[in-house]
Design a protein around this motif. Sequence first.
Motif, PDB file in Angstrom:
ATOM      1  N   UNK A  68      -8.134  18.696 -12.020  1.00 40.77           N
ATOM      2  CA  UNK A  68      -9.741  19.542 -11.982  1.00 40.77           C
ATOM      3  C   UNK A  68      -9.409  18.286 -10.957  1.00 40.77           C
ATOM      4  N   UNK A  69      -8.573  17.262  -9.593  1.00 36.71           N
ATOM      5  CA  UNK A  69      -8.736  16.910  -8.834  1.00 36.71           C
ATOM      6  C   UNK A  69      -8.973  17.405  -7.890  1.00 36.71           C
ATOM      7  N   UNK A  70     -10.547  17.309  -6.635  1.00 35.68           N
ATOM      8  CA  UNK A  70     -10.276  18.956  -5.678  1.00 35.68           C
ATOM      9  C   UNK A  70     -11.135  19.946  -5.939  1.00 35.68           C
ATOM     10  N   UNK A  71     -11.053  20.246  -7.372  1.00 35.23           N
ATOM     11  CA  UNK A  71     -12.152  21.674  -7.461  1.00 35.23           C
ATOM     12  C   UNK A  71     -13.231  21.345  -7.756  1.00 35.23           C
ATOM     13  N   UNK A  72     -13.800  20.299  -7.945  1.00 30.37           N
ATOM     14  CA  UNK A  72     -15.320  20.196  -8.332  1.00 30.37           C
ATOM     15  C   UNK A  72     -15.940  20.620  -9.287  1.00 30.37           C
ATOM     16  N   UNK A  73     -14.629  20.509 -10.245  1.00 33.47           N
ATOM     17  CA  UNK A  73     -14.956  21.314 -12.115  1.00 33.47           C
ATOM     18  C   UNK A  73     -15.092  20.036 -13.054  1.00 33.47           C
ATOM     19  N   UNK A  74     -15.325  19.721 -13.722  1.00 34.30           N
ATOM     20  CA  UNK A  74     -15.510  19.125 -15.109  1.00 34.30           C
ATOM     21  C   UNK A  74     -14.763  19.003 -16.164  1.00 34.30           C
ATOM     22  N   UNK A  75     -14.190  18.737 -16.863  1.00 31.58           N
ATOM     23  CA  UNK A  75     -13.737  19.214 -18.271  1.00 31.58           C
ATOM     24  C   UNK A  75     -15.153  19.648 -19.269  1.00 31.58           C
ATOM     25  N   UNK A  76     -16.248  19.775 -19.321  1.00 31.56           N
ATOM     26  CA  UNK A  76     -17.628  20.165 -19.650  1.00 31.56           C
ATOM     27  C   UNK A  76     -17.076  22.264 -19.738  1.00 31.56           C
ATOM     28  N   UNK A  77     -16.813  21.985 -18.115  1.00 25.63           N
ATOM     29  CA  UNK A  77     -16.847  23.377 -18.219  1.00 25.63           C
ATOM     30  C   UNK A  77     -15.496  24.376 -17.337  1.00 25.63           C
ATOM     31  N   UNK A  78     -14.320  23.179 -17.803  1.00 25.27           N
ATOM     32  CA  UNK A  78     -13.154  23.974 -18.556  1.00 25.27           C
ATOM     33  C   UNK A  78     -13.315  24.403 -19.587  1.00 25.27           C
TER      34      UNK A  78
END
Length: 262
Positions: A68-78
């Motif tokens: 998720x590094x550099x994607x702006x995503x979080x474990x919650x959205x994934x």
Amino acid sequence: MPPLAPELAPPPGVDLPANFYPVLHPADWPGREHCLHRPLVAGADCPLVVAYAIVTEESNQTLPNAALEGTGETIETIERQAVQNWLTSFAEASWETMEPAPGTSVVMARIESDAFSSGIVSPGLCKGMHRSLDEDTIYLGVPDRFTIVASNDPVQFTSVVAGMYGDAVDSGMAPLSPTVFVSEGGNLVGWSQAEGVAPGSADVSGLHEIPSGLVLGMVAAATTMINVGDGDSEPRLDRWFGMLERHAESGGDGIAQGVAVT
């Protein structure tokens, strides 16, 4: 079949395939050091963790910590996308609602996929099982990777899940956990387990120390791995619960008590 409550739509900007799912692992899973994961139930001692993987018949490709590094995503959205994929892929699962003993109801399904047991990550699926069992608090088990089972009876159910897990260990059929998880309103809030079982570990040596009431449940389960849809699920569960009840009434060790929410 439990009706499935709507889930959040997959988040935009995450390019993951339709076979990207949550995948459950025991707490001592070696991959947790390098792979993105969280405890199934909040708390440092939870016996299962949730990872995220592309699941195929040949292998699982698990998302690493750095994904998720550099994607702006979080474990919650994934996780929302992984859960949505699960709901879409297993929407046609055949669920059975049974009454194996007076006052005891069970909802169960079984599909031979490493990802199927991970359905308990979905609040929507859990809410559907709440509606099927007509209870605010229910108890869920994932004794092997292919099975989800839930009940309104925490005491006997704890023994039955331990028996199903023991059978999966003996047969090598993807054993996962002897633990019973507690859901309130669709949210997993705690867990319990039968005596003599180490719920946070792949170690099953404790199975040999389970009281004889539980052993009877395992003996019954050893020849009755359920394949939902074969028309014989209800009588088999009847034997599991019935044998434990009769043993307790006859003055045996009975069923393991102590199902306090952790």
